[in-house]
Design an enzyme around this catalytic site. Structure first.
Site, PDB file in Angstrom:
ATOM      1  CE1 TYR A 150      -3.302  -2.156   5.799  1.00  0.00           C
ATOM      2  CE2 TYR A 150      -3.309   0.204   5.332  1.00  0.00           C
ATOM      3  CZ  TYR A 150      -3.302  -1.112   4.893  1.00  0.00           C
ATOM      4  OH  TYR A 150      -3.304  -1.381   3.551  1.00  0.00           O
TER       5      TYR A 150
ATOM      6  CE  LYS B 156      -0.137  -4.630   3.121  1.00  0.00           C
ATOM      7  NZ  LYS B 156      -0.394  -5.984   2.539  1.00  0.00           N
TER       8      LYS B 156
ATOM      9  CB  THR C 225      -0.907   0.018   1.242  1.00  0.00           C
ATOM     10  OG1 THR C 225      -1.536   1.303   1.367  1.00  0.00           O
ATOM     11  CG2 THR C 225      -0.119  -0.235   2.513  1.00  0.00           C
ATOM     12  CG  ASP C 226      -1.135   4.919  -0.883  1.00  0.00           C
ATOM     13  OD1 ASP C 226      -1.622   4.249   0.049  1.00  0.00           O
ATOM     14  OD2 ASP C 226      -1.795   5.775  -1.507  1.00  0.00           O
ATOM     15  CD  GLU C 227      -3.154   3.946   4.503  1.00  0.00           C
ATOM     16  OE1 GLU C 227      -2.925   4.066   5.732  1.00  0.00           O
ATOM     17  OE2 GLU C 227      -4.271   3.683   4.056  1.00  0.00           O
TER      18      GLU C 227
END
Length: 348
Positions: free
Chosen positions: A163, A167, A137-139
């Site tokens: 989260y 990741k 994810t970009d997060e």
């Protein structure tokens, strides 16, 4: 990838995973095995439809269960594993982070070890063509200032939430298994996905559902947080392209190139709903600003130039077209939403 015939998709009953499974079954001759724990956000609507294909199998299993995962992998003998299984809701990670560590970190570790043990026994072309593909994810890159360039694949990790931290940890494990053990891996980062069948707690389906029920549309802070929105089918096409043609040991950004503030996209949703399901007053009147999320990142953005240059992929669905398709689907599938919220979704 001429030897690619059998693929395991983990999290294949989730929002993105289910679209991937359906796309693979409808456009390729691959045999697909779907592993999913069927948590609150995973439904077996994919299984109920795909069982019509003799190239599809479904196993309900937790990716953290080493014995079960090893058994499945050794039985199915995959040429590739695509790991989409993850806990992904930021608010849930803030209120209860433990399950995110278990699934996103330990689950990825278990998959990597089971895949490595299986891969090390392979010989010849089967060993050479095997791939472990991690969906990220970009997060994991954290907050970007409004004027900063979009993040490239080699950007510094700086996760903000439990989260995104889990990741990021999973990504580091994947890269370590490539560097240390030589396990053939690929990795991709994506921006915010949206589209049909997304669990109703996510931003776009939540706002659509609340709007038509006459509820408030809660917007964190002042709504100025910027996100890039990617229609789910574009993401699925990118995953397939990377799986087939991406380079081992490489990472790829998948972007929608639709950077917009949360307030702006909510206004778009309200205007479209005014047109598609008119009410006495505009849905804009239901917007309510609420206390901001702890540690809320202001902006995410990915530079997908590498993916476009090397593999020729680019998003096909414009933001407004995608929003119209999404709203239309949710308006027609209120029973699905109700069942999903009651954890009863088991068919279309």
């Amino acid at each position: 990838m001429e030897n690619l015939k059998r693929i395991i998709v983990t999290g294949g009953a989730g929002f993105i995973g289910s679209r991937l499974v359906k796309k693979l079954l409808s456009t390729t001759e691959f045999s697909i095995l779907n592993i999913d724990k069927l948590t609150y956000a995973g439904t077996n609507h994919t299984h109920s439809n795909a069982v019509r294909s003799d190239r599809y199998q479904f196993f309900k299993a937790d990716i953290s269960d080493k014995a079960r995962i090893s058994e499945i992998i050794n039985h199915f003998k995959p040429d590739a594993i695509i790991n989409l299984a993850a806990e992904s809701h930021v608010d849930r990670s803030i209120s209860g982070p433990e399950v995110f560590l278990q699934t996103n970190i330990m689950g990825t570790f278990v998959l990597l070890e089971a895949a490595r043990e299986y891969w090390e026994k392979l010989r010849g072309k089967n060993r050479e063509s095997f791939t472990f593909y991690q969906i990220s994810t970009d997060e994991v890159f954290g907050d970007l200032s409004s004027g900063a360039p979009a993040m490239v694949e080699e950007g510094r990790y700086n996760p903000s939430s439990p989260y995104s931290a889990t990741k990021a940890s999973a990504d580091h494990l994947v890269n370590a298994w490539y560097r240390t053990y030589g396990l053939p891996v690929k990795l991709s980062f994506c921006t915010n996905n949206y589209g049909p069948y997304q669990y109703p707690e996510k931003f776009i389906p939540l706002m659509i559902n609340n709007a038509i029920q006459g509820k408030e549309l809660p917007l964190y802070g002042d709504g100025s947080q910027i996100r890039d929105w990617l229609y789910v089918d574009d993401h699925v096409n990118a995953i397939i392209s990377i799986m087939l043609n991406g380079k081992i040991g490489q990472s790829y950004n998948i972007a929608g190139n639709n950077e917009i503030t949360n307030l702006e996209i909510l206004n778009h949703l309200c205007i479209l709903l005014d047109q598609m399901m008119p009410s006495k007053e505009s849905y804009v009147d239901q917007i309510q600003f609420v206390q901001d999320r702890p540690g809320h990142d202001r902006r995410y953005a990915l530079d997908d130039g590498k993916l476009q240059r090397e593999l020729g992929w680019k998003p096909q669905v414009s933001l407004m077209s995608g929003l119209k398709l999404t709203i239309k689907w949710y308006l027609k599938n209120q029973i699905w939403i109700k069942n999903a919220l009651e954890h009863k979704t088991n068919g279309l």
